[in-house]
Design a protein around this motif. Structure first.
Motif, PDB file in Angstrom:
ATOM      1  N   SER A  74       0.930  -1.268   0.254  1.00 58.60           N
ATOM      2  CA  SER A  74      -0.335  -0.301   0.208  1.00 58.60           C
ATOM      3  C   SER A  74       0.544   0.933  -0.225  1.00 58.60           C
ATOM      4  N   PHE A  75       1.715   1.150   0.524  1.00 57.58           N
ATOM      5  CA  PHE A  75       2.604   2.618   0.751  1.00 57.58           C
ATOM      6  C   PHE A  75       3.447   2.863  -0.102  1.00 57.58           C
ATOM      7  N   VAL A  76       4.264   1.645  -1.032  1.00 61.39           N
ATOM      8  CA  VAL A  76       4.497   1.777  -2.431  1.00 61.39           C
ATOM      9  C   VAL A  76       4.077   1.879  -3.662  1.00 61.39           C
ATOM     10  N   LEU A  77       2.657   1.049  -3.754  1.00 61.11           N
ATOM     11  CA  LEU A  77       1.034   2.358  -4.638  1.00 61.11           C
ATOM     12  C   LEU A  77       0.892   3.718  -4.292  1.00 61.11           C
ATOM     13  N   LEU A  78       1.065   4.101  -3.241  1.00 57.25           N
ATOM     14  CA  LEU A  78       0.930   5.397  -2.836  1.00 57.25           C
ATOM     15  C   LEU A  78       2.251   6.240  -2.719  1.00 57.25           C
ATOM     16  N   GLU A  79       3.122   5.831  -3.086  1.00 60.32           N
ATOM     17  CA  GLU A  79       4.164   7.223  -3.145  1.00 60.32           C
ATOM     18  C   GLU A  79       5.264   6.325  -4.448  1.00 60.32           C
ATOM     19  N   SER A  80       4.939   5.742  -5.168  1.00 63.58           N
ATOM     20  CA  SER A  80       5.422   5.873  -5.914  1.00 63.58           C
ATOM     21  C   SER A  80       6.007   6.469  -7.618  1.00 63.58           C
ATOM     22  N   SER A  81       4.736   7.324  -7.383  1.00 70.06           N
ATOM     23  CA  SER A  81       4.766   8.664  -8.449  1.00 70.06           C
ATOM     24  C   SER A  81       5.689   9.957  -7.336  1.00 70.06           C
ATOM     25  N   ILE A  82       6.574   9.336  -6.167  1.00 71.15           N
ATOM     26  CA  ILE A  82       7.135  10.804  -5.666  1.00 71.15           C
ATOM     27  C   ILE A  82       8.186  11.697  -6.789  1.00 71.15           C
ATOM     28  N   PHE A  83       8.646  10.359  -8.166  1.00 74.11           N
ATOM     29  CA  PHE A  83       9.358  11.616  -8.717  1.00 74.11           C
ATOM     30  C   PHE A  83       8.402  12.221 -10.216  1.00 74.11           C
ATOM     31  N   THR A  84       7.663  10.804 -10.726  1.00 78.06           N
ATOM     32  CA  THR A  84       7.087  11.046 -11.945  1.00 78.06           C
ATOM     33  C   THR A  84       6.720  11.841 -11.473  1.00 78.06           C
ATOM     34  N   ARG A  85       6.084  12.481 -10.890  1.00 84.20           N
ATOM     35  CA  ARG A  85       4.445  12.450 -11.638  1.00 84.20           C
ATOM     36  C   ARG A  85       5.330  14.880 -10.984  1.00 84.20           C
ATOM     37  N   GLU A  86       5.967  14.859 -10.595  1.00 80.05           N
ATOM     38  CA  GLU A  86       6.459  16.067 -10.983  1.00 80.05           C
ATOM     39  C   GLU A  86       7.692  15.834 -12.145  1.00 80.05           C
ATOM     40  N   TYR A  87       7.689  14.461 -13.084  1.00 82.33           N
ATOM     41  CA  TYR A  87       8.203  14.594 -14.658  1.00 82.33           C
ATOM     42  C   TYR A  87       6.720  15.197 -15.432  1.00 82.33           C
ATOM     43  N   GLN A  88       6.040  14.687 -15.367  1.00 78.58           N
ATOM     44  CA  GLN A  88       4.610  14.743 -15.585  1.00 78.58           C
ATOM     45  C   GLN A  88       4.239  16.346 -15.527  1.00 78.58           C
TER      46      GLN A  88
END
Length: 256
Positions: free
Chosen positions: A84-98
């Motif tokens: 659950s932790f990984v699913l929620l936090e996996s975009s900590i970099f990628t959302r900023e790329y987008q």
């Protein structure tokens, strides 16, 4: 140092604004309560189903539960909590790329290694706080209902699992510096963990792998020697540091 602290503050605000901190807090508190609750309710559930089980020829005997049952539930639930932790936090970099928000920060003079450092500190802090809150709640309820002294090697077993989670975070960081989508980060991280699990099927290799740290039940029941876990714990810590160190030059070369 001021720039690093400012970016960490920005990360915390983003976590709070998105609601991820609240959601993680709720999840880990629920898991902490669920561990002793499941153990406490097990005799009652078996008693309730005794009639239906008797119809198919199964006899239900009196079941006595202890803190061991609750801690066993703790280690069975922790993989779900970590996923659950990984699913929620996996975009900590990628959302900023987008969204392109990193470009704005970097053009203002923020050094790239501080981006990696701040996000690593944020994820590590979130995991540490959530994990130990879950542990503290379980420990408190177990002490109230039963007796935690029956558990063997408790400190080592929970530290091993915390260290395994930190290794997962380091994998997320290093893959986030080279991949542009959180699905790729999830797939790569999951692939490494699955590969480690498969290698663990080989008796001679298992004792060196991070996935051995997930076997907390063997420690609390005393069926495994504590020395068995020291080597994989050290290897896992070293691998985590290497992953974070490698992610800095990788992120320096990444086009944004």
């Amino acid at each position: 140092m001021k720039a690093l602290l400012a970016f960490i503050k920005k990360e915390l605000k983003e976590q709070l604004r998105s609601g991820r901190v609240i959601l993680l807090g709720i999840l880990f508190v629920l898991f902490g309560i669920m561990n002793p609750a499941v153990a406490k309710l097990t005799p009652w559930l078996l008693e309730m189903s005794s009639d239906s089980l008797a119809e198919i020829g199964m006899a239900v005997t009196t079941v006595t539960v202890s803190a061991m049952d609750s801690w066993g539930q703790f280690f069975r639930n922790m993989p779900i909590a970590l996923i659950s932790f990984v699913l929620l936090e996996s975009s900590i970099f990628t959302r900023e790329y987008q969204t392109g928000t990193l470009v704005l920060s970097l053009t203002k003079g923020l050094e790239r290694y501080k981006v990696v450092a701040s996000k690593t500190i944020m994820l590590g802090t979130l995991w540490t706080v959530c994990y130990w809150i879950c542990f503290g709640i379980t420990y408190g309820y177990n002490a109230y209902f039963w007796d935690n002294s029956v558990v063997q090697n408790m400190l080592l077993s929970v530290v091993c699992w915390w260290g395994f989670g930190m290794w997962i975070i380091s994998l997320m960081i290093v893959f986030s510096t080279v991949l542009d989508a959180n699905t790729g980060v999830l797939a790569a991280t999951g692939g490494i963990v699955f590969g480690s699990y498969l290698l663990g099927l080989l008796p001679g290799v298992k004792k060196y792998l991070p996935t051995l740290l997930m076997d907390g039940n063997s420690l609390i029941y005393g069926t495994a020697e504590t020395e068995t876990y020291i080597i994989p714990l050290i290897i896992t810590a070293a691998m985590s540091v290497i992953c974070i160190a490698v992610s800095i030059p990788l992120f320096n070369k990444k086009p944004l």
